[in-house]
Design an enzyme around this catalytic site. Structure first.
Site, PDB file in Angstrom:
ATOM      1  N   ASP A  11      -1.268   2.453  -3.652  1.00 17.10           N
ATOM      2  CA  ASP A  11      -1.621   3.709  -3.080  1.00 17.10           C
ATOM      3  C   ASP A  11      -3.291   3.830  -3.400  1.00 17.10           C
ATOM      4  O   ASP A  11      -3.639   3.913  -4.573  1.00 17.10           O
ATOM      5  CB  ASP A  11      -1.107   5.023  -4.006  1.00 17.10           C
ATOM      6  CG  ASP A  11      -1.229   6.096  -2.760  1.00 17.10           C
ATOM      7  OD1 ASP A  11      -1.959   6.335  -2.047  1.00 17.10           O
ATOM      8  OD2 ASP A  11      -0.478   7.289  -3.254  1.00 17.10           O
ATOM      9  N   GLU A 106      -0.865   3.078   1.715  1.00 14.48           N
ATOM     10  CA  GLU A 106       0.178   2.916   1.121  1.00 14.48           C
ATOM     11  C   GLU A 106       1.277   2.303   1.473  1.00 14.48           C
ATOM     12  O   GLU A 106       1.434   1.838   2.607  1.00 14.48           O
ATOM     13  CB  GLU A 106       0.787   4.233   0.814  1.00 14.48           C
ATOM     14  CG  GLU A 106       1.636   4.560  -0.362  1.00 14.48           C
ATOM     15  CD  GLU A 106       2.526   6.209  -0.061  1.00 14.48           C
ATOM     16  OE1 GLU A 106       3.221   6.359  -1.186  1.00 14.48           O
ATOM     17  OE2 GLU A 106       1.890   6.692   0.386  1.00 14.48           O
TER      18      GLU A 106
END
EC number: 2.7.7.7
Length: 474
Positions: A11, A106
């Site tokens: 992320d 992500e």
């Protein structure tokens, strides 16, 4: 469940804002908020410097301005974000062919599918640290990495690693790690489910396990209750799925003031239909179901759909279907959002031969081809009698070179002249119609950040979890 931490979750940290700080030297270390700048805009990303003021994603932009009035408020530059994302995703695919992107910033990675020897937490941590170094070297940005034996736990690990850190959850320690966490930690537990559990005296993941499967089924229903009980024990068998196929293409706009005029609503629907088809064509797809979304003045949201005889990428067909759909919706009290989408996607188009035959029968000539879809006007181009310059977007001046718009109004536009990798630049103001000022494409980001005090995350220490934070980035 896997016996080694071979699923990685990446992320990127405050991605949109971090890209803007990397591209604009004067904004490094300062609060930056990216999102819609109109009265009804929302925050897409807030930098870590803005978060202590209470600003977070999905917050109304007006509220963010009240909380953090001195931040830089910028229009998103999705083309640049996508280019940076492509670099990051390329690095992930060097680790494994099984990469599951969730968004631009992500993704999950199945390390086992890449043939990497990751039999222990130490080996997994080495892979994660190398990835973080490679991302920073290639983009100048930081990302947080979680590694575990399942997707759910890898994502939880990356959340605990933020910002700019790495956490490895060793298989076999899942239940002890999850037990004290709030129920909202688990996927699928939203506000309504959390409230139902709270009323039953269940506030943590450990208390979900203690309640038992039968009680959860009674409270939430069989499917939801059983799934929640399984996840609370740390069990998640979902595989990493590469190249997830898009199921629909859609666009929508929120309007600064409610629309009540039917002619304006139909014009907006036609414009959205053209934008939707433009995206559809760029993806090389067609679709057979047209969907219209209408959010009314009271926030009630209606959707209407119509399935065509076959897949199409004809803007005239989509416009006509969308117009028919919106005609059946009561909009007299006001509309705050409109959207048009196409689903039932295919890789080909199937001409509606029956409709063409009908056109020949009734008019003596085939249906005229639809005009090409025009791309949306770029910021900085003429809008009405005046050029619009949106904050954050790139410009170039014939004398002063590249820069970006800090703001505009009252016939003037303020530009800061700097570029990625340069020192903070000077600010100058021009008339909005200055012939020497023109929109520009974003410049490439530097491959390494200038030395600055890093925001150091809290190191997570647990006998069952191995963590590092910000220790291996150059």
């Amino acid at each position: 469940m896997r016996g080694a931490p071979t699923i990685l979750h990446l992320d990127m940290d405050a991605f949109f804002a971090a890209v803007e700080q990397a591209a604009k030297p004067s904004l490094r270390g300062k609060p930056v908020i990216v999102g819609g700048l109109g009265p009804r805009g929302v925050v897409a990303t807030a930098s870590y410097e803005a978060r202590p003021f209470g600003v977070h994603s999905a917050m109304p932009m007006a509220q963010a301005r009240r909380l953090c009035p001195n931040a830089a408020y910028l229009t998103p530059r999705f083309g640049l974000y996508r280019r940076v994302s492509d670099v990051v995703m390329g690095l992930l695919r060097e680790l494994s062919p099984l990469v599951e992107p969730l968004s631009l910033d992500e993704a999950f990675v199945d390390l086992r599918a890449g043939g990497l020897e990751v039999g222990s937490a130490r080996e997994a941590r080495a892979v994660g640290e190398r990835l973080r170094r490679d991302i920073r070297a290639a983009t100048g940005l930081s990302g947080s990495v979680g590694l575990a034996g399942s997707k759910m736990l890898a994502k939880i690990a990356s959340e605990r690693a933020k910002p700019d850190g790495l956490v490895v959850i060793q298989p076999g320690t899942e239940r002890a790690l999850l037990a004290p966490m709030p129920v909202r930690t688990l996927p699928g537990v939203g506000p309504a489910t959390a409230q139902t559990l709270r009323r039953a005296g269940v506030a943590t993941v450990g208390e979900i396990v203690e309640a038992g499967e039968a009680e959860l089924v009674r409270l939430l229903g069989r499917a939801h209750g059983t799934a929640l009980y399984t996840m609370a024990q740390g069990i998640d068998e979902r595989p990493v799925v590469a190249d997830r196929d898009a199921k629909s293409v859609s666009v929508e706009d929120t309007f600064d003031t409610d629309l009540t005029d039917r002619a304006r609503i139909h014009a907006e629907i036609a414009r959205l239909a053209d934008r939707c088809v433009e995206r559809l064509r760029k993806a090389g797809r067609s679709g057979r179901t047209v969907v219209v979304k209408v959010r009314r003045y009271d926030f009630s949201t209606l959707t209407r759909s119509e399935t065509l005889r076959g897949p199409t990428d004809d803007p005239a067909v989509v416009r006509e279907a969308a117009a028919r759909l919106v005609e059946g919706v009561d909009t007299t009290a006001g509309v705050r959002l409109l959207g048009v989408g196409v689903s039932g996607l295919a890789d080909f188009t199937q001409e509606d031969l029956f409709a063409q035959a009908a056109d020949v029968l009734h008019t003596g000539r085939p249906r005229r081809p639809a005009p090409p879809v025009e791309p949306a006007a770029a910021a900085g181009e003429v809008s009405g009698n005046e050029r619009r310059w949106l904050p954050g977007l790139d410009v170039r001046h014939a004398r002063y070179g590249p820069g970006w718009v800090q703001g505009s109004g009252l016939g003037r536009v303020t530009v800061r002249f700097e570029e990625p990798g340069s020192p903070p630049g000077r600010v100058r103001t021009f008339a909005v119609d200055d012939p020497e000022l023109e929109p520009s494409e974003p410049l490439p980001l530097p491959t390494a950040q200038p030395s600055e005090p890093a925001i150091r995350p809290k190191v997570i220490s647990s006998p069952d979890t191995e963590a590092s934070a910000g220790t291996s980035s150059p």
